[in-house]
Design an enzyme around this catalytic site. Structure first.
Site, short mmCIF file in Angstrom:
data_model
loop_
_atom_site.label_atom_id
_atom_site.label_comp_id
_atom_site.label_asym_id
_atom_site.label_seq_id
_atom_site.Cartn_x
_atom_site.Cartn_y
_atom_site.Cartn_z
N ASP A 67 40.72 44.65 40.05
CA ASP A 67 41.21 43.51 40.82
C ASP A 67 42.69 43.67 41.15
O ASP A 67 43.51 43.97 40.28
CB ASP A 67 41.01 42.22 40.01
CG ASP A 67 41.09 40.97 40.86
OD1 ASP A 67 42.14 40.75 41.49
OD2 ASP A 67 40.11 40.20 40.89
N SER A 117 41.06 36.22 45.27
CA SER A 117 39.92 36.85 44.60
C SER A 117 38.62 36.09 44.81
O SER A 117 37.54 36.70 44.82
CB SER A 117 40.21 37.00 43.11
OG SER A 117 41.22 37.95 42.88
N HIS A 168 36.06 33.43 35.73
CA HIS A 168 37.08 33.61 36.75
C HIS A 168 36.45 33.97 38.10
O HIS A 168 35.25 34.22 38.21
CB HIS A 168 38.06 34.70 36.30
CG HIS A 168 39.47 34.47 36.74
ND1 HIS A 168 40.04 35.14 37.80
CD2 HIS A 168 40.43 33.64 36.26
CE1 HIS A 168 41.29 34.74 37.95
NE2 HIS A 168 41.56 33.82 37.03
N THR A 170 36.31 36.49 40.27
CA THR A 170 35.59 37.70 40.65
C THR A 170 34.18 37.73 40.10
O THR A 170 33.23 37.94 40.86
CB THR A 170 36.40 38.95 40.26
OG1 THR A 170 37.66 38.91 40.95
CG2 THR A 170 35.67 40.22 40.65
N GLU A 295 34.84 44.28 35.97
CA GLU A 295 36.13 43.94 36.57
C GLU A 295 37.30 44.23 35.64
O GLU A 295 37.33 43.75 34.50
CB GLU A 295 36.18 42.45 36.94
CG GLU A 295 37.48 42.10 37.67
CD GLU A 295 37.85 40.63 37.64
OE1 GLU A 295 38.72 40.23 38.44
OE2 GLU A 295 37.30 39.87 36.81
N HIS A 304 50.94 40.77 39.75
CA HIS A 304 51.62 39.50 40.00
C HIS A 304 52.93 39.40 39.21
O HIS A 304 53.88 38.76 39.66
CB HIS A 304 50.73 38.32 39.61
CG HIS A 304 49.73 37.94 40.65
ND1 HIS A 304 50.07 37.51 41.92
CD2 HIS A 304 48.36 37.92 40.61
CE1 HIS A 304 48.98 37.23 42.61
NE2 HIS A 304 47.93 37.48 41.84
N ASP A 342 39.32 44.29 45.22
CA ASP A 342 39.07 43.18 46.13
C ASP A 342 40.21 42.97 47.11
O ASP A 342 40.04 42.38 48.17
CB ASP A 342 38.78 41.90 45.37
CG ASP A 342 39.82 41.58 44.31
OD1 ASP A 342 40.69 42.43 44.04
OD2 ASP A 342 39.76 40.48 43.72
N HIS A 448 49.45 38.94 46.53
CA HIS A 448 48.44 39.75 47.20
C HIS A 448 48.94 40.30 48.53
O HIS A 448 49.83 39.72 49.16
CB HIS A 448 47.18 38.92 47.46
CG HIS A 448 46.50 38.45 46.23
ND1 HIS A 448 45.33 37.71 46.27
CD2 HIS A 448 46.78 38.61 44.91
CE1 HIS A 448 44.94 37.43 45.04
NE2 HIS A 448 45.81 37.96 44.19
#
Length: 485
Positions: A67, A117, A168, A170, A295, A304, A342, A448
């Site tokens: 991810d 996501s 979460h 994903t 994932e 992030h 993703d 992102h």
């Protein structure tokens, strides 16, 4: 004679007889071959071509998502693996060994060129682009049946494993419909009611009655439906065959890989590779096959935070899970493996300079994530304590001014930093800028990006992959590869 001529030119151009893609490139580009042979080249290869493209159905599908992995993350993990660990990264080795089909993928959502996501996973899971923040529900309220439910209806076992909360965005995007990705307490209940076979990750707060606002005992709901509930790595080793599994190994996400490695108390929590191996073992003997999502969720969280140690070690941990998957798939022969991300995040990369290699390699001296390091600094530290702590954990020698600057964030003299997973307002960006001078790694943002991303496939169905795809295409490719309507 024909066979000898073909073999000569294949050998001359270093093209394996078994590789259709390379053969096609060879036929297109080799003026020498087209000049000498007067026969139609496709006639020459007709018998071999038919053997190579004979369709095999994918009994199993393993869909792997690192991810938030920008291309720079993949490159740096490979560089770190080669320079420090003495071998290439497991993902890049698939390219070096020419084992896979490869493409670029457009990751946009219905509401933006830059996806989150939830929308990204919904593209894979539901086959339609939806707005950011939503799980498999269209703009006019359309409910798109998630792909794991489609495979359940076809008789396959289904599962998800992740390093973040199992509820979460994903994993949820492959499994359920929801107006909000944040409805994790409800998603925890949805999973049980639908009946997925293997679900593992973090998120105790969404199952534990002592932590849920409504005080529901969601663990008990699973137990009543026949699930075995796992809480530790040792539980994972002793799981019963032919039972459904819910593994919840932490409150919140699982720890970052480098913090787990250097903190004995965290080593009761399984790695992504260990969860993946257990999930495959639990489902692989099912006569109708299985589908599994894997994932590396904290790769995104590290990006992030502009946290290079967290990023590289969690990407490498994801690739250790990839090795588990590839070892199984190569032996099994009936498993389609999809490896991608993703979306990109923060676009990290190495920066030019006379000591770039040495500086990058110094990341091997980092003992913990920036999250761990910065959480351990407090407002009552003095300048020397900050300097000592940073040297102990990163072998970076801060100046007095740099230490004072860092300390000012804790005393409120500097503006506190925000960030998607920065609940404690830690100075992630400020510290990454200091690190950059020492490790030659830079970042363009803390969020992102809309880049086209890496996509690789192995096994039956990989021949369906086109060089450039939209994220929604993978939904239909999986169904076609497995001959599921």
């Amino acid at each position: 004679m024909q066979q000898s001529v073909i073999k000569y030119f294949l050998d001359l151009n270093c093209i394996p007889n078994s590789n259709v893609m390379n053969r096609r490139k060879f036929l297109k580009g080799s003026a020498l071959l087209s000049g000498i042979l007067t026969l139609n080249p496709w006639d020459l290869f007709a018998g071999q071509h038919n053997v190579q493209t004979k369709k095999r159905e994918a009994k199993n599908i393993i869909f792997m998502i690192s991810d938030g992995m920008s291309s720079g993350t993949l490159a740096m993990a490979d560089l770190y693996s080669r320079n420090i660990l003495g071998h290439g990264g497991n993902w890049m080795n698939l390219y070096r060994e020419n084992k896979i089909s490869r493409a670029l993928m457009d990751t946009a959502s219905a509401s933006s060129i830059v996806t989150d996501s939830a929308a990204a996973s919904s593209s894979f899971g539901g086959g339609f682009r939806v707005k950011n923040g939503v799980l498999n529900i269209g703009s006019n309220g359309e409910h798109y049946l998630p792909v794991w439910q489609k495979f359940m209806k076809a008789g396959k076992k289904t599962g998800c494993v992740t390093t973040v909360t199992i509820t979460h965005a994903t994993p949820a995007g492959f499994c359920i419909n929801s107006e909000s990705r944040n409805a994790e307490p409800e998603i925890a209940e949805m999973y049980a009611n639908i009946g997925f076979d293997v679900m593992m990750g973090g998120g105790d707060e969404f199952f534990n009655p002592l932590k849920r606002q409504d005080k529901k005992d969601v663990y008990d709901l699973y137990k009543k439906k026949g699930y075995e509930v796992l809480k530790t790595k040792s539980d994972l080793k002793n799981v019963k065959k032919d039972t459904k599994i819910l593994g919840v190994f932490n409150t919140g996400a699982l720890p970052y890989s480098i913090d787990r490695q250097n903190t004995p108390a965290l080593q009761t929590i399984p790695t992504l590779a260990e969860m993946t191996s257990s999930a495959i073992s639990q489902m692989k003997d099912h006569k109708e096959g299985f589908v599994l999502q894997v994932e590396g969720g904290k790769v995104d969280w590290a990006a992030h935070a502009n946290d290079v140690a967290a990023l590289l070690h969690d990407q490498i941990a994801f690739e250790e899970a990839l090795k588990v998957v590839m070892d199984f798939a190569e032996k099994d022969g009936n498993t389609l493996v999809i490896v991608t991300t993703d979306h990109g995040n923060a676009n990290p990369g190495t920066i030019y300079g006379p000591e770039a290699t040495e500086k990058f390699n110094s990341i091997a001296e980092y003992k913990y994530t920036n999250e761990f390091i910065l959480n351990s600094i407090h407002a009552d530290f003095n300048i020397q304590q900050v300097k000592d702590w940073i040297y102990e954990t990163n072998t970076i020698r801060l100046t007095d001014d740099e230490a004072r600057y860092m300390l000012n964030f804790y005393s409120g003299l500097e503006k506190q930093e925000a960030g998607l997973y920065n609940y404690k307002k830690l100075p992630f960006k400020a510290y990454s800028e200091i690190q950059k001078k020492h490790n030659s790694v830079g970042w363009i943002s803390m969020d992102h990006s809309g880049d086209y991303v890496e996509l690789a496939m192995f096994g039956p169905g990989s021949e369906l992959l086109q060089p450039f795809v939209k994220n929604t295409d993978l939904h239909y490719l999986m169904l076609k590869a497995a001959s599921v309507e």
